[in-house]
Structures are given as structure tokens and as C-alpha cells.
Scaffold this active site. Structure first.
Site, PDB file in Angstrom:
ATOM      1  N   GLY A  80       0.970  -1.209  -0.293  1.00  0.00           N
ATOM      2  CA  GLY A  80       0.484   0.243   0.010  1.00  0.00           C
ATOM      3  C   GLY A  80       1.085   1.080  -0.399  1.00  0.00           C
ATOM      4  N   HIS A  81       1.625   1.512  -1.506  1.00  0.00           N
ATOM      5  CA  HIS A  81       2.341   2.925  -1.110  1.00  0.00           C
ATOM      6  C   HIS A  81       1.249   4.516  -0.877  1.00  0.00           C
ATOM      7  CE1 HIS A  81       5.771   0.279  -2.776  1.00  0.00           C
ATOM      8  NE2 HIS A  81       5.292  -0.546  -1.472  1.00  0.00           N
ATOM      9  N   GLN A 265       7.197  -4.363   0.266  1.00  0.00           N
ATOM     10  CA  GLN A 265       7.383  -4.528   1.385  1.00  0.00           C
ATOM     11  C   GLN A 265       8.414  -4.101   2.213  1.00  0.00           C
ATOM     12  OE1 GLN A 265       6.269  -6.347  -0.865  1.00  0.00           O
ATOM     13  NE2 GLN A 265       4.349  -5.848  -0.027  1.00  0.00           N
TER      14      GLN A 265
HETATM   15  P1  IMP Z   1       2.163 -11.367   2.884  1.00  0.00           P
HETATM   16  O1  IMP Z   1       2.656 -10.600   2.497  1.00  0.00           O
HETATM   17  O2  IMP Z   1      -0.203 -10.703   2.617  1.00  0.00           O
HETATM   18  O3  IMP Z   1       1.625 -12.939   3.126  1.00  0.00           O
HETATM   19  O4  IMP Z   1       1.652 -11.034   4.725  1.00  0.00           O
HETATM   20  C1  IMP Z   1       2.965 -11.577   4.989  1.00  0.00           C
HETATM   21  C2  IMP Z   1       3.754 -10.152   6.083  1.00  0.00           C
HETATM   22  O5  IMP Z   1       4.281  -9.443   5.418  1.00  0.00           O
HETATM   23  C3  IMP Z   1       2.893  -9.982   7.170  1.00  0.00           C
HETATM   24  O6  IMP Z   1       3.767  -9.655   8.099  1.00  0.00           O
HETATM   25  C4  IMP Z   1       1.796  -9.145   6.523  1.00  0.00           C
HETATM   26  O7  IMP Z   1       1.723  -7.402   7.566  1.00  0.00           O
HETATM   27  C5  IMP Z   1       3.614  -8.530   5.978  1.00  0.00           C
HETATM   28  N1  IMP Z   1       3.434  -7.663   5.104  1.00  0.00           N
HETATM   29  C6  IMP Z   1       2.810  -7.762   3.244  1.00  0.00           C
HETATM   30  N2  IMP Z   1       2.988  -6.488   2.888  1.00  0.00           N
HETATM   31  C7  IMP Z   1       3.112  -5.431   3.396  1.00  0.00           C
HETATM   32  C8  IMP Z   1       3.715  -4.088   2.964  1.00  0.00           C
HETATM   33  O8  IMP Z   1       3.425  -3.498   2.014  1.00  0.00           O
HETATM   34  N3  IMP Z   1       4.250  -3.525   4.388  1.00  0.00           N
HETATM   35  C9  IMP Z   1       4.075  -4.259   5.926  1.00  0.00           C
HETATM   36  N4  IMP Z   1       4.015  -5.378   5.645  1.00  0.00           N
HETATM   37  C10 IMP Z   1       3.616  -5.548   4.731  1.00  0.00           C
END
Ligand code: IMP
Length: 472
Positions: A80-81, A265
């Protein structure tokens, strides 16, 4: 003739020539003479150095002005940018943040996992805001893997089944989609334009997925016709986007165009190098910019690490400097630390040097853009975690064995805080002395220059100390 940049050689002085060789790996080129603003500029990679949410969207938006092409190379709608232009806030999940600058070419690379229905929603939203008026501004790699309805169902049901051992995913189907990619079962973007192939892939995949969904996860099965019809209904809106992205980017580089790679991320969520298993399912580090877009690794010239002035994380998993007290609440409130994709409150804590040094090494970071410095205004003092004390030992490197972390406590260096509001400061010299000292201390400890300092959510609330597009 320079084989890469296609211009005649010219005379060089020794220093410039050394830089040129280091950057582009060839010696018969004089393109630094064109390098400044006129023709050749380096390609810049943006990566998060913590657990994501460092403020990459804003920095990408600022740097896009100097880029011809902006490429997303990993992740998907879990990102989410957030970009604030004027008074309008836009949150981009799958489309590169560069789309908010007209005249820029945006590419979604093969390393991204793509949810087409949410992509079209995102396109509609930004069009309503007056952006993305030229459909040719976005191209999508034919090789990008799709997030299918079963991926989201599996992601959510698995987390439920794991109970207290859950990862805390965003529930967007990211992990299951990457699993299928590596298992060579993915439906790729290019496949949706081939009816026979698409039907065959959906029917074959659902045989296995429906068994897993019903027998193991206790979910309802999915119907192949319904999945197929939903996907083909989106096709007409997507016909202008497929591209052989690797070829496209190689040709663009050959024409002297420059690329900004937009990571999603953060390093600590990297599937190989992060806090496994509490990570996302892609490589979030700089090398992935090459793999996830199809450019060669020598095309990655400058790596900008985006680092928050403190630390946050969403989801489960270790977080050594986490604050569960009033200071943590202060950071959350002042920094608006709520997930831009899921709305979840983010866990907040002090700056962790062990984490950032891990990221500096893994990404070969050239310089750091320090974000959200304004959020710390009002604190009497600020802590910087310089290591983890485990019994008699102090660790200065992040351990691979997470059970070690459970026995550690952070070692802090305390520096003075400042009370002044930073949100209107536009030059580095005008920052309060304590804020400058904090930045200088972080530079000394990380060993990396802080090229940008961000003091608010708006484009204008940014101090450019040195331009990453000039760095080499
Ligand atoms: P997933 O990417 O939805 O599988 O989530 C795996 C982990 O990465 C979780 O702890 C999410 O909260 C974290 N995560 C995924 N995308 C983001 C991001 O854009 N910002 C921060 N944390 C993220």
C-alpha cells in the site's frame, strides 16, 4: 562507439572513468559527459530497509520526476504505497507510484503477483482522481503470475487454521500465488488471452485446489466455469497492457532511458533474508529488481534504502525494539501508523541499527532516504538500538535463529530529542540541532549517507541533501 549507450567515445579524466567502469562495467564509454541531465542517468532501485511501510511511495513519487520508466518488481496487492499530492491522498497497491506523474512509463514486472479485479478497481480509482489518462502509460509483463480466487481463500483459511501461530498476512493471496508460481502451476497474465489454455489451466488446477480447500481447510469448492467467466469478463479492459517487459526495458535502456525500480514491503520481510517464517513470499531486496523485471543485474546502479526514523511492523513475528508503552502509542498516533492495505494498527518501536545494517549489507545500499523524522518531534530523548544483549554476549548482526532473539534485549544509545515541529522545514540547515545530530548519528552508525530527509506526508515536505540520480 559505446556498445551500451550508443555514442562516440570522448576524453575522460581518471576519476570519471573509474566511476563509469564501476557503474556500467565497460571501459570504452564516455557517457558521463552526457550523464548529468541531458542523456544518461543511472537506474535507481528503491527498497525498504525495515519491515515495510517506510514511506517508499512518497520517495518514489518524488524521484519519478527524473525517471523515464517506473517498474514494480515484486509483491502484489499486499503493498500500500501512499502518495499525497496537494490535499489528495492516493494509495497504490499494484500500479507503480510513478503513474501519478504524467508522461512516465509504468511497468508491472514478472516478479509481481497480480490480482486483476483489484487492479481494475485501482485503475478506476486513480482515473476518478484525474490520473492515468493515457492507457499506454501502463504495461504489464506477460509473465506476471496471477492471484486467483483459490489463492485468497487458501490464504485466509490457512491463517484461521494456524490460530495463534498465524503469520498475520494481508489475506490477499500472496503466499499461495507465489507457491503456485514456483510449483510451475501459475496462470500468467499472458495466458488470459488464450481461451483453450486458460480453461485447461483453471480446470486442472481446481481439481487439486478444491480437494485441498474442502478436505483440508473445510472451505466450499470453487466452480471452474464461474472462475473462468469472471476472468474473461475482465479481458477487454486489459488488452492494451501485456508486454515482453524484459525486451521493452532493454530497448529503453539502449535508447538512454533510465529506470526507477519501486520495491514493496521491506528487507526484513524478504522470504530468504527476513524474519522467516514471518515474512512475505517474495524477495524484497534489491537484487530482485533484476529478476522481477527482466533487466540484467549490471543495470542496477544506485540503491536507495528507505528507512523510517523509528521502526514499525504489521503482522506477527519478532520485533526487538517494539514499544508497548505510551511512547509506542505516541509514534502510532503521530505517525498515523495504521496499515494502508488492511487498516491494522502497526506495532511501533525505536530505530534498530542491527536491522538497518542487515539491510545495508543485503541490498548494497548507496544512500538512505530517512522518512518520518517529524514524527519524533516532542520526545525528550530518543533511543537507537545498537545491538542485542543475549546473556554475556552483545549481538551486532541479526541472528538467523529467531529463538535466539527471544533471549535478547536491545542495547540502547540515548540521544537528545527536540520539541520543534519539523513539518515546514525545507532545508537541512534549518532543522533543530538535535534533529541534525540524530541524522548524523544514524549516518555514522549505518555508514551510509542520508541523501533525503522526509518531514511530512506531502511531496513538498522533503529535504533533498544529494540527488540519488547523481550518485555513482
Ligand atoms: P503477505 O505478504 O500478505 O503474505 O503477509 C506476510 C507478512 O508481510 C505479514 O506480516 C504482513 O503484514 C506483511 N506485509 C505484507 N505486505 C506488507 C506491506 O506492504 N507493508 C508492511 N507489511 C507487509
Amino acid at each position: 562507439m559505446c556498445p551500451v549507450h550508443r555514442h562516440e567515445p570522448c576524453t575522460l579524466d581518471g576519476t570519471l572513468k573509474k566511476n563509469r567502469i564501476r557503474q556500467h562495467g565497460h571501459t570504452d564509454c564516455s557517457c558521463q559527459l552526457f550523464y548529468g541531465r541531458t542523456a544518461i542517468m543511472p537506474n535507481v532501485v528503491i527498497v525498504g530497509t525495515q519491515w515495510g511501510d517506510e514511506g517508499k511511495g512518497k520517495i518514489v513519487d518524488i524521484l519519478t520526476e527524473q525517471a523515464d520508466i517506473v517498474v514494480r518488481f515484486q509483491g502484489g496487492p499486499n503493498a500500500g504505497h501512499t502518495v499525497v499530492i496537494g490535499d489528495t491522498k492516493t494509495i497504490l497497491h499494484q500500479i507503480p507510484s510513478g503513474i501519478l506523474n504524467s508522461g512516465k512509463q509504468c511497468i508491472i514486472g514478472n516478479g509481481v503477483v497480480l490480482d486483476l479485479a483489484t487492479l481494475l478497481d485501482e485503475i478506476r480509482q486513480i482515473r476518478q482522481q484525474g490520473y492515468f489518462t493515457d492507457p499506454s502509460a501502463l504495461k504489464i509483463s506477460e509473465n506476471a503470475s496471477l492471484i486467483m480466487p483459490w489463492h485468497k481463500k487458501i490464504d485466509i483459511a490457512r491463517e484461521r487454521k494456524k490460530g495463534k501461530n498465524k503469520i498475520g498476512t494481508t489475506g490477499r493471496g500472496i503466499g499461495p500465488a507465489y507457491e503456485d508460481k514456483v510449483a510451475r502451476n501459475a496462470i500468467r497474465f499472458g495466458d488470459i488471452f488464450n481461451d483453450t489454455l486458460l480453461r485447461d489451466k483453471i480446470e486442472t488446477t481446481l481439481e487439486e485446489k478444491n480437494f485441498y480447500l474442502t478436505s483440508y481447510l473445510g472451505e466450499e469448492p470453487l466452480n471452474a466455469d464461474a472462475v473462468l467467466n469472471a476472468l474473461t469478463a475482465l479481458r477487454d479492459e486489459l488488452r492494451s497492457y501485456p508486454v515482453n517487459a524484459s525486451l521493452y526495458l532493454a530497448e529503453a535502456v539502449g535508447q538512454g532511458k533510465n529506470i526507477l525500480f519501486e520495491g514493496a514491503q521491506g528487507t526484513m520481510l524478504d522470504v530468504d533474508h527476513g524474519t522467516y517464517p514471518f515474512v512475505t513470499s517474495s524477495n524484497t531486496t534489491a537484487a530482485q529488481a533484476a529478476i522481477g523485471s527482466g533487466v540484467g543485474p549490471r543495470q542496477l546502479h544506485t540503491i536507495v534504502g528507505i528507512t523510517k526514523a523509528y521502526t514499525t511492523r504489521v503482522g506477527e513475528g519478532p520485533f526487538p525494539t517494539e514499544l508497548t508503552d505510551a511512547t509506542g502509542d505516541f509514534m502510532r498516533t503521530q505517525g498515523g501508523e495504521f496499515g494502508s492495505t488492511t487498516g491494522r494498527p502497526r506495532r511501533c518501536g525505536w530505530f534498530d541499527l542491527v536491522v538497518v545494517k542487515h539491510a545495508v549489507r543485503l541490498n548494497s545500499i548507496s544512500c538512505i532516504a530517512l522518512t518520518k523524522l517529524d514524527v519524533l518531534s516532542g520526545l525528550d530523548s530518543i533511543n537507537i538500538c545498537t545491538g542485542y544483549r543475549c546473556g554475556e554476549t552483545i549481538l551486532h548482526e541479526f541472528p538467523n535463529d529467531l529463538s535466539v532473539l527471544e533471549k535478547c534485549v536491545p542495547v540502547y544509545e540515548t540521544v537528545p530529542g527536540w520539541k520543534e515541529d519539523l513539518s515546514n522545514v525545507s532545508s537541512y540547515g534549518d532543522l533543530p540541532q538535535a534533529a541534525k545530530s540524530y541524522v548524523a548519528r544514524l549516518e555514522a552508525l549505518t555508514g551510509v549517507p542520508m541523501c533525503m530527509v522526509s518531514v511530512g506526508v506531502k511531496r513538498s515536505q522533503n529535504i533533498m541533501r544529494s540527488n540519488p540520480f547523481d550518485a555513482c
